[in-house]
Design a protein around this motif. Structure first.
Motif, PDB file in Angstrom:
ATOM      1  N   TYR A   1       1.527 -40.821  67.476  1.00  0.00           N
ATOM      2  CA  TYR A   1       1.474 -40.383  66.159  1.00  0.00           C
ATOM      3  C   TYR A   1       0.655 -42.148  65.946  1.00  0.00           C
ATOM      4  CZ  TYR A   1       1.937 -41.859  60.907  1.00  0.00           C
ATOM      5  OH  TYR A   1       1.487 -42.099  59.012  1.00  0.00           O
ATOM      6  N   GLY A   2       0.958 -43.641  66.266  1.00  0.00           N
ATOM      7  CA  GLY A   2       0.256 -44.742  66.366  1.00  0.00           C
ATOM      8  C   GLY A   2      -0.793 -44.310  66.931  1.00  0.00           C
ATOM      9  N   LEU A   3      -0.025 -43.781  67.937  1.00  0.00           N
ATOM     10  CA  LEU A   3      -2.895 -43.326  68.749  1.00  0.00           C
ATOM     11  C   LEU A   3      -4.123 -42.777  67.723  1.00  0.00           C
ATOM     12  CD1 LEU A   3      -1.560 -42.692  72.325  1.00  0.00           C
ATOM     13  CD2 LEU A   3      -2.590 -44.407  71.278  1.00  0.00           C
ATOM     14  N   THR A   4      -2.385 -42.016  67.231  1.00  0.00           N
ATOM     15  CA  THR A   4      -4.101 -41.091  65.750  1.00  0.00           C
ATOM     16  C   THR A   4      -4.108 -41.646  64.944  1.00  0.00           C
ATOM     17  OG1 THR A   4      -2.724 -38.669  66.836  1.00  0.00           O
ATOM     18  CG2 THR A   4      -3.732 -39.069  64.725  1.00  0.00           C
TER      19      THR A   4
ATOM     20  N   GLN B   1      -7.379 -45.660  64.328  1.00  0.00           N
ATOM     21  CA  GLN B   1      -8.723 -46.317  63.438  1.00  0.00           C
ATOM     22  C   GLN B   1      -8.576 -45.760  62.099  1.00  0.00           C
ATOM     23  OE1 GLN B   1     -12.719 -43.714  64.088  1.00  0.00           O
ATOM     24  NE2 GLN B   1     -12.184 -42.732  62.681  1.00  0.00           N
ATOM     25  N   VAL B   2      -7.702 -45.462  61.267  1.00  0.00           N
ATOM     26  CA  VAL B   2      -7.488 -46.158  59.683  1.00  0.00           C
ATOM     27  C   VAL B   2      -6.959 -46.755  59.686  1.00  0.00           C
ATOM     28  CG1 VAL B   2      -6.437 -44.907  57.814  1.00  0.00           C
ATOM     29  CG2 VAL B   2      -6.983 -43.438  59.368  1.00  0.00           C
ATOM     30  N   TYR B   3      -5.883 -47.356  59.945  1.00  0.00           N
ATOM     31  CA  TYR B   3      -4.808 -48.859  59.519  1.00  0.00           C
ATOM     32  C   TYR B   3      -6.268 -49.742  60.325  1.00  0.00           C
ATOM     33  CZ  TYR B   3      -1.231 -46.211  58.012  1.00  0.00           C
ATOM     34  OH  TYR B   3      -0.246 -46.113  58.022  1.00  0.00           O
ATOM     35  N   HIS B   4      -6.690 -50.096  61.304  1.00  0.00           N
ATOM     36  CA  HIS B   4      -7.231 -50.662  62.133  1.00  0.00           C
ATOM     37  C   HIS B   4      -8.767 -50.920  60.960  1.00  0.00           C
ATOM     38  CE1 HIS B   4      -9.101 -53.593  65.566  1.00  0.00           C
ATOM     39  NE2 HIS B   4     -10.431 -52.550  64.743  1.00  0.00           N
ATOM     40  N   ARG B   5      -9.441 -50.066  60.683  1.00  0.00           N
ATOM     41  CA  ARG B   5     -10.481 -51.176  59.566  1.00  0.00           C
ATOM     42  C   ARG B   5     -10.261 -50.721  58.560  1.00  0.00           C
ATOM     43  NH1 ARG B   5     -13.592 -44.127  59.166  1.00  0.00           N
ATOM     44  NH2 ARG B   5     -14.720 -44.849  61.055  1.00  0.00           N
ATOM     45  N   TYR B   6      -8.474 -50.833  58.164  1.00  0.00           N
ATOM     46  CA  TYR B   6      -8.153 -51.303  56.718  1.00  0.00           C
ATOM     47  C   TYR B   6      -7.588 -52.536  57.017  1.00  0.00           C
ATOM     48  CZ  TYR B   6      -5.050 -52.249  52.765  1.00  0.00           C
ATOM     49  OH  TYR B   6      -3.826 -53.024  51.955  1.00  0.00           O
ATOM     50  N   TYR B   7      -6.986 -52.928  58.322  1.00  0.00           N
ATOM     51  CA  TYR B   7      -6.420 -54.012  58.523  1.00  0.00           C
ATOM     52  C   TYR B   7      -7.519 -55.655  58.784  1.00  0.00           C
ATOM     53  CZ  TYR B   7      -1.377 -52.449  58.042  1.00  0.00           C
ATOM     54  OH  TYR B   7      -0.637 -51.777  56.883  1.00  0.00           O
ATOM     55  N   THR B   8      -8.377 -55.042  59.666  1.00  0.00           N
ATOM     56  CA  THR B   8      -9.465 -55.664  59.853  1.00  0.00           C
ATOM     57  C   THR B   8     -10.565 -55.703  58.972  1.00  0.00           C
ATOM     58  OG1 THR B   8     -10.758 -53.950  61.111  1.00  0.00           O
ATOM     59  CG2 THR B   8      -9.131 -55.250  62.661  1.00  0.00           C
ATOM     60  N   LYS B   9     -10.291 -55.041  57.864  1.00  0.00           N
ATOM     61  CA  LYS B   9     -12.042 -54.778  56.476  1.00  0.00           C
ATOM     62  C   LYS B   9     -13.212 -54.553  57.633  1.00  0.00           C
ATOM     63  CE  LYS B   9      -9.351 -57.586  53.723  1.00  0.00           C
ATOM     64  NZ  LYS B   9      -8.185 -57.755  54.451  1.00  0.00           N
TER      65      LYS B   9
END
Length: 463
Positions: free
Chosen positions: A185-188, A191-199
């Motif tokens: 789940y963390g791998l899946t 991408q979504v969360y990395h985009r959000y937290y790194t803007k």
């Protein structure tokens, strides 16, 4: 009687005696006590199956005891809507649970057969919750560092299963899979969360990033019911397959999700996905007859189909183009009474809200901006209908004044039980409804004022 016959009888008697003295237990016992739970009457056990709920009655002194013949495994145990934790049991367990309703999770104590598994389950869940508090740091890492972090945490959780305590082998096997699902789940969602937290909305994972997660199968019914991470992964797979079906030419999102659901190997998982998809459609879509027809052909669960048919019959009059239910003589904040018929000849955008609803109040500034945009437009009227109870009548008037709410401010005549609110099957708020100048439904679940889709919709209608 010959010697061989006597031996046979003795063997049969020994087998019967053995069976009688060591019966195979087909149940688990759960018992315990809740302190400070004067208003609590039941304990509920649920899993990811939305149709399932098992109730355990409490005695007046807060004690309880039940013989569980339901399927062994992991369940969510709740005493109130916001107080829940996971427990696990196996056949033959004799589990005692002690808790304080005021300090629910912190007070939990487990004793007896099955306690080791539940104590360990709480430990694993606490670690995951602690890590969740720092997910912005984790998801901001680069691909390699993030993968290494997940692998280290997976090893840490798995190592807990091989401590000194005795554990049921079935529990160990399940938890190993559950921990794997947590990692997948963390791998899946990296991408979504990395985009959000790194803007960085353009970030895309490497082509081989999900190689480990792609090996996952999607037919484990027990894991679908019990593991929230496996359940989420199945949902994610359903959406991915539906997106592919849409791209192949099926323009209707609900039909695409139904077709995607039908492709799962497990009848149980397939039918559950079909049910969730169609019930969502019947609750929010504006055109759902074609989806309903498709569902009835694809589902093989007669109980589900009966439930869906009942829901369809209750909401079919709410499809786009049908005559809208009417509200009649609702109190108007500015004085007098107002009815839907008073707005004939105009589009009517209705906000169903209440003073106690946080998301409703969050939409008020956006609604005020939309109203200003259309202030001089006589093609549309903005109507807010409060579903506050009679006891909060003055609170409603005070909030309308304090927040300088514009448009037509009305209050329903009987909260959620008002005919208009009940006819629209409003279960949660805010809900926004759009009706055309002839009194017909345009959208029973219209976009919120905070969504750009609302202005797009109004522009499409040439308002």
């Amino acid at each position: 009687m010959n010697k061989m016959h006597k031996i046979s009888i003795i063997l049969i008697l020994l087998i019967l005696t053995s069976c009688k003295s060591n019966p195979k237990e087909e149940y688990a016992i759960i018992k315990g006590n809740i302190t400070n739970g004067e208003d609590i009457e039941k304990i509920y056990l649920t899993n990811n199956d939305r149709d399932f709920k098992y109730e355990i009655n409490l005695l007046e002194d807060g004690s309880f005891r039940d013989t569980l013949t339901i399927e062994p495994g992991m369940y969510s145990m709740s005493i109130e809507s916001r107080k829940s934790t996971q427990i696990v049991f196996s056949k033959g367990d004799d589990l005692t649970i002690i808790m304080d309703a005021n300090y629910f999770k912190d007070s939990l104590k487990f004793e007896g057969q099955g306690s080791n598994e539940n104590i360990l389950l709480q430990t694993i869940n606490k670690k995951i919750i602690d890590w969740e508090q720092k997910k912005s740091e984790a998801y901001s890492l680069g691909e390699g560092d993030y993968k290494n972090l997940l692998s280290e945490r997976q090893k840490e959780l798995t190592a807990l299963l091989y401590g000194k305590q005795e554990l049921n082998p079935l529990f160990v096997d399940f938890m190993k899979r559950h921990i794997d699902y947590w990692k997948f789940y963390g791998l899946t969602y990296y991408q979504v969360y990395h985009r959000y937290y790194t803007k960085n909305p353009e970030f895309t994972i490497s082509s081989d990033f999900l190689d480990g997660a792609r090996a996952l199968d999607f037919y484990r019914e027990v894991d679908y019911k019990a593991s929230e991470y496996y359940y989420r992964l199945v949902m994610s797979e359903q959406i991915k397959r539906a997106d592919s079906i849409e791209k192949s030419g099926v323009s209707n999102k609900t039909l695409a999700r139904l077709k995607a659901s039908a492709g799962f190997q497990s009848d149980y998982i397939k039918n559950d996905l079909l049910l969730q998809t169609i019930m969502g459609s019947l609750a929010f879509d504006n055109e759902f007859t074609s989806s309903f027809d498709a569902y009835m052909q694809l589902s093989t669960n007669p109980d589900h189909k009966a439930k869906v048919l009942k829901q369809f019959n209750e909401v079919k009059s709410l499809e786009k183009g049908n005559l809208s239910p009417k509200f009649v003589n609702y109190e108007n904040y500015n004085g007098g009474l107002s009815s839907l018929d008073d707005f004939k000849g105009k589009y009517v955008y209705i906000d169903v809200w209440a003073t106690w609803c946080g998301p409703c109040k969050a939409e008020i500034p956006y609604l005020q901006d939309v109203e200003k945009t259309y202030h001089d437009n006589d093609k549309i009227a903005f109507v807010s209908i409060s579903v506050d109870k009679e006891k909060d009548h003055e609170k409603w008037k005070a909030m309308v004044k304090d927040k300088e709410m514009s448009g037509y401010q009305l209050i329903a005549d009987n909260s959620f039980k008002s005919d208009f609110i009940d006819s629209y099957k409003v279960k949660g708020i805010p809900q926004f409804i759009l009706i055309d100048p002839n009194g017909n439904i345009v959208n029973r679940s219209a976009p919120r004022p905070s969504s750009p889709r609302l202005i797009e919709l109004l522009n499409d209608l040439d308002i």
